[in-house]
Design an enzyme around this catalytic site. Structure first.
Site, PDB file in Angstrom:
ATOM      1  CB  ILE A 161      -0.952  -0.001   1.210  1.00 29.91           C
ATOM      2  CG1 ILE A 161      -1.972  -1.124   1.088  1.00 29.91           C
ATOM      3  CG2 ILE A 161      -1.661   1.350   1.353  1.00 29.91           C
ATOM      4  CD1 ILE A 161      -2.823  -1.335   2.321  1.00 29.91           C
ATOM      5  NE  ARG A 238      -6.109  -4.146   9.868  1.00 24.04           N
ATOM      6  CZ  ARG A 238      -6.330  -4.194   8.566  1.00 24.04           C
ATOM      7  NH1 ARG A 238      -6.438  -3.053   7.889  1.00 24.04           N
ATOM      8  NH2 ARG A 238      -6.445  -5.345   7.935  1.00 24.04           N
ATOM      9  CD  GLU A 267     -12.509  -0.342  11.469  1.00 23.55           C
ATOM     10  OE1 GLU A 267     -12.900  -1.384  10.892  1.00 23.55           O
ATOM     11  OE2 GLU A 267     -11.574   0.358  11.039  1.00 23.55           O
ATOM     12  CG  HIS A 285     -11.924  -0.918   7.361  1.00 20.02           C
ATOM     13  ND1 HIS A 285     -11.466  -1.533   8.494  1.00 20.02           N
ATOM     14  CD2 HIS A 285     -10.996  -1.214   6.403  1.00 20.02           C
ATOM     15  CE1 HIS A 285     -10.334  -2.173   8.257  1.00 20.02           C
ATOM     16  NE2 HIS A 285     -10.033  -1.994   6.978  1.00 20.02           N
TER      17      HIS A 285
END
Length: 311
Positions: A161, A238, A267, A285
């Site tokens: 990423i 995260r 979450e 998310h």
């Protein structure tokens, strides 16, 4: 791993992500057991415990911990759909010689694209101006913004990423810095040995770090203070990486200019202080939530199952 394929091959699905799609696309002899929302999931697993060799899990679902592994004495493979493995006790799996495969890298481009979009929206106040126009208050916000070209972007975490993100920032004529434990000599961007020095050097700090104890609350008051009153924080890694109480205080006292968050520590709970702030841009998310990423995850999962059972 081989098994008599004349009988159903039961595959428990322990997480909500793509559960419906997996149930509809897994062909015979696979028999998906969608137990992620079943209060008596342990009872369902017990019924088929002697035949279960593989489980499919994802963040936010049933944890694959020692207790669950005890229930499944023949478990040999854990397929975690997402990039991280927070739902799996990795040490316990290793101790039992259970292989764990993740979806790391599959949705890297998708997450990077969302991060770029959030950066632009936050820096140009797009989400706020949209509401201004909808409320028929054209021109109320007269606050000028700075262009992004030429500004300094820092990336904490230079995996798939992070690298996809860095390439896109490069194309936008931004200066790219990154933090990782070791320098990657093959990468053209400036390396930092610690997160604090990175935050002090950049205007926009991206977080693309995994969860876990090693990164828990790595971004606290000190890092936010170093980022500074004109700095933006963008988290697509995260939620546990950020001390959300410290972030709320930094926003309330204008220690940073704003934050864009796609992930949160607990979450789906989002702290009210982050919701109430007009300096935040919030997502649920959705970094990897694209048709292409979902298709690739499903295809890879089927390939892994077929390989595991030599089909």
């Amino acid at each position: 791993m081989t098994q008599d394929t004349s009988a159903p091959l039961y595959i428990p699905i322990l997480g909500p992500w793509l559960a419906q799609e997996l149930c509809s696309m897994l062909p015979a002899p696979f028999k998906p057991l969608d137990v992620h929302a079943n209060p008596d999931y342990a009872g369902v697993l017990a019924t088929h415990a002697d035949t279960i060799r593989v489980v499919i899990c994802s963040t936010g679902g049933i944890s694959v911990n020692a207790q669950l592994m005890d229930q499944l004495p023949h478990l040999a493979l854990i397929l975690n759909l997402g990039a991280g493995a927070e739902s799996v006790d990795m040490a316990e799996a290793a101790r039992r010689n259970i292989q764990v495969l993740t979806g790391a890298g599959i949705n890297a481009v998708d997450v990077a694209e969302l991060a770029i979009g959030m950066m632009i929206a936050l820096a140009r106040r797009i989400h706020l101006i949209d509401q201004e126009v909808r409320q028929m208050q054209w021109g109320r916000d007269r606050q000028p913004v700075r262009r992004l070209a030429g500004r300094r972007a820092g990336i904490a975490g230079i995996g798939a990423i992070g690298q996809a993100l860095a390439k896109r920032l490069d194309a936008m004529d931004m200066q790219v810095h990154y933090f990782s434990r070791t320098a990657h000599m093959e990468l053209p961007w400036q390396h930092h040995t610690n997160l604090l020095s990175l935050a002090a050097e950049v205007d926009i700090l991206f977080l693309a770090l995994p969860g876990g104890t090693a990164t828990h609350h790595l971004v606290g008051a000190d890092v936010l203070q170093a980022l500074g009153k004109d700095g933006f924080l963008i988290n697509v890694g995260r939620g546990s990486v950020v001390d959300e109480a410290a972030l709320k205080e930094a926003l309330n006292h204008n220690h940073i200019a704003g934050a864009a968050l796609d992930v949160f520590e607990h979450e789906p709970h989002v702290p009210s202080g982050l919701i109430a702030s007009n300096q935040t841009l919030l997502q649920s998310h959705r970094g990897g939530f694209t048709v292409e990423a979902h298709t690739e995850v499903l295809v890879l999962t089927l390939q892994r199952l077929q390989h595991a059972f030599s089909l």
